[in-house]
Design a protein around this motif. Structure first.
Motif: not given
Length: 565
Positions: A255, A259, A294, A308, A316, A322, A324-325, A328, A392
């Motif tokens: 995390s 990325g 985010g 975070d 991660r 996931g 929520y990713y 962003d 995304r």
């Protein structure tokens, strides 16, 4: 405030002496002694009056309403524990004041103005009494007052010196401070990590060389009203994602590293977040993000292990669901409490909103629109989340589950490698604090992703059904306050492709569907060495990496040291 307090302390002997004098009023004449009208006695009395007059000159301008009877106070009852004291102060000395609406408000905190007003009233009354009864005060009583003053003179002088020194230091700090509205907060992560064993996504051996890297964040937190916050975050790091260098799959990515499929950042300083948060009323909060904000800034991720990257979970996947990713970037978010038990979050964020070219902009580029409802009762929180996204990926799970990101990073096909996709994702999350040191949590999610175009004539239109889920165990304050233990067990996003798309992915070298289930098992123990330093050793175990049973299990170890200030 300090000067007023000091002045008040300095005249305390005078008030004490005046109080003794007041007590003499009620004495029988036979007990009162004649005052010796010597210059010394007159001088002492004049000195006391001079101190009181000097303080009276500092009284506030807007005093409260004078009360002549305790019955005038609507909110004071004879059953109140302080009724007798108030009655005595009002009726014997007349130095209690109330508010214009005839209330005393005895249960609320007193402001400095109210304190000054009440004290001023009592001082005025004491001055009147001393002026009236001065002929009846004995030289012996005044001598007692003088002895009290002499006894505490050294302490009062010391206190005045300390107050003066403190005011000088405060003035110097105000003159030298960075800003009256901005505070600096920072976080620096030093991490040692490595892969002990295992195969990459293609079945090849993974080099097991340990690495050492960092991530540094500087937050400039600015507030203009005390309730709002302008955050400007600068970030630098040099840890690349394992998916770009070793495992070749987003499963197990750390995390606090880059990325998915991102290589080392070489400690280049970037503006990582620029956002402004402000309230509307008492139950609504709005977040406007201009850069890399985010969804966790306005939506509760319902995971006690979400730190975070700086604290909590190491991966991660373990940090948050996931889903929520998918939201962003730059945009707007809103969090509203319908009541104490229901909270609603709404947001829209994109990653190329500043680009006016075709296929970008506010609505044409990659974006995520999130809606969430959280229900709370006692120690239990339950969330329902929906995200509609375009171009995304979640950034966790297999290569196929992150198809667009993988193709963009690795370019396995001839021609254009930008595959447009559209997704509808649904999530369920919960967090249940069963005991002070134990929180049970988890999530489950489903995404339907459609490919919107052919890619070089080799990948046709089709759809992916993507599933994931996890159970988390959090142990706050394990061992001592500030420590945190955590366990995450789950399945990172796994994809089931439609038949036509599956064949195309197989022919393109992506293996088609994810036929086998890979389990993510993570454990860590965060040790709070001091208020500003924590050390977190942990292990991540991936069975059947990239959801392929032919690949040998991967074991990732890391020790994260976080400095915060």
């Amino acid at each position: 405030m300090l000067k007023i307090l000091c002045n008040y302390v300095l005249i305390s002997p005078a008030i004490l002496g005046a109080t003794l004098a007041i007590a003499l009023v009620g004495m029988p004449a036979s007990q009162a002694e004649e005052v010796s009208a010597t210059p010394e006695v007159q001088s002492d009395a004049s000195s006391i009056l001079e101190q009181i007059n000097r303080y009276n000159n500092q009284k506030p301008q807007n005093s409260l309403s004078q009360v002549t009877s305790v019955s005038q106070l609507r909110d004071v009852q004879p059953t109140d524990w302080a009724f007798q004291a108030l009655q005595s102060l009002v009726e014997r000395y007349g130095c209690i004041e109330g508010y214009p609406d005839r209330t005393y408000r005895g249960n609320r905190a007193m402001t400095r103005y109210e304190f000054a007003a009440g004290l001023n009233s009592c001082l005025n009354r004491i001055q009147e009494l001393i002026g009236t009864i001065r002929p009846d005060i004995s030289a012996e009583d005044l001598e007692r007052i003088r002895r009290l003053q002499e006894e505490f003179r050294a302490e009062l002088t010391t206190l005045r010196g300390r107050v003066d020194a403190l005011e000088a230091r405060t003035a110097r700090l105000e003159a030298q401070q960075f800003s009256t509205t901005t505070k600096l907060a920072g976080e620096a992560i030093f991490a040692v990590a490595g892969i002990a064993k295992g195969d990459n996504a293609f079945g090849g051996d993974i080099d097991n060389q340990p690495i050492f890297g960092d991530r540094v964040r500087l937050n400039f937190e600015t507030s203009f009203s005390g309730r709002d916050r302008l955050r400007t975050r600068l970030q630098a790091g040099n840890l690349g994602a394992f998916s770009a260098t070793s495992t070749l799959t987003p499963e197990g990515d750390l995390s606090f590293a880059g990325g998915p499929f991102e290589e080392s950042g070489n400690n280049n300083i970037v503006l990582d977040e620029l956002s402004y948060t402000f309230p509307i009323g008492k139950r609504t909060e709005v977040v406007i993000g201009a850069n890399a904000t985010g969804s966790d800034s306005f939506a509760d991720t319902l995971n006690v292990l979400d730190g975070d990257g700086g604290s909590g979970a190491l991966s991660r996947f373990g940090t948050r669901h996931g889903i929520y990713y998918l939201a962003d970037g730059a945009g707007i978010g809103l969090r509203h409490e319908l009541n104490d038990n229901i909270e609603i979050s709404l947001g829209y964020q994109g990653t190329s909103v500043n680009n006016p070219s075709d296929g970008n902009g506010l609505f044409g580029g990659p974006y995520g629109a999130l809606a969430q409802a959280v229900f709370k009762t006692g120690g239990l929180k339950f969330g329902l989340t929906y995200v509609h996204s375009y171009n995304r990926d979640m950034g966790t799970g297999s290569r196929v589950a992150n198809l667009r990101s993988y193709l963009a990073a690795n370019q396995p096909l001839a021609g254009d490698n930008d595959l447009p996709i559209s997704s509808n994702s649904y999530g369920v999350e919960f967090s249940w604090q069963l005991a002070r040191n134990f929180v049970l949590g988890g999530w489950a999610g489903y995404s339907n992703t459609r490919t919107l175009s052919t890619l070089g004539g080799q990948i046709n239109r089709g759809s992916l059904d993507i599933f994931n889920g996890a159970v988390t165990l959090g142990f706050p304050d394990l061992g001592k306050k500030g420590n945190m233990g955590g366990i995450i067990v789950g399945i990172e996003p796994i994809a089931d492709a439609s038949s036509a798309l599956s064949n195309d992915l197989f022919n393109a070298g992506l293996g088609g569907d994810d036929d086998d289930a890979s389990y993510h098992i993570e454990g860590f123990y965060q040790i709070q060495v001091s208020d500003n330093i924590s050390i977190t050793p942990g292990v991540i175990w991936l069975t059947a990496p990239d959801h392929n049973a032919n690949n040998e299990d991967v074991i990732i170890g890391t020790i994260r040291t976080t400095f915060s200030f």
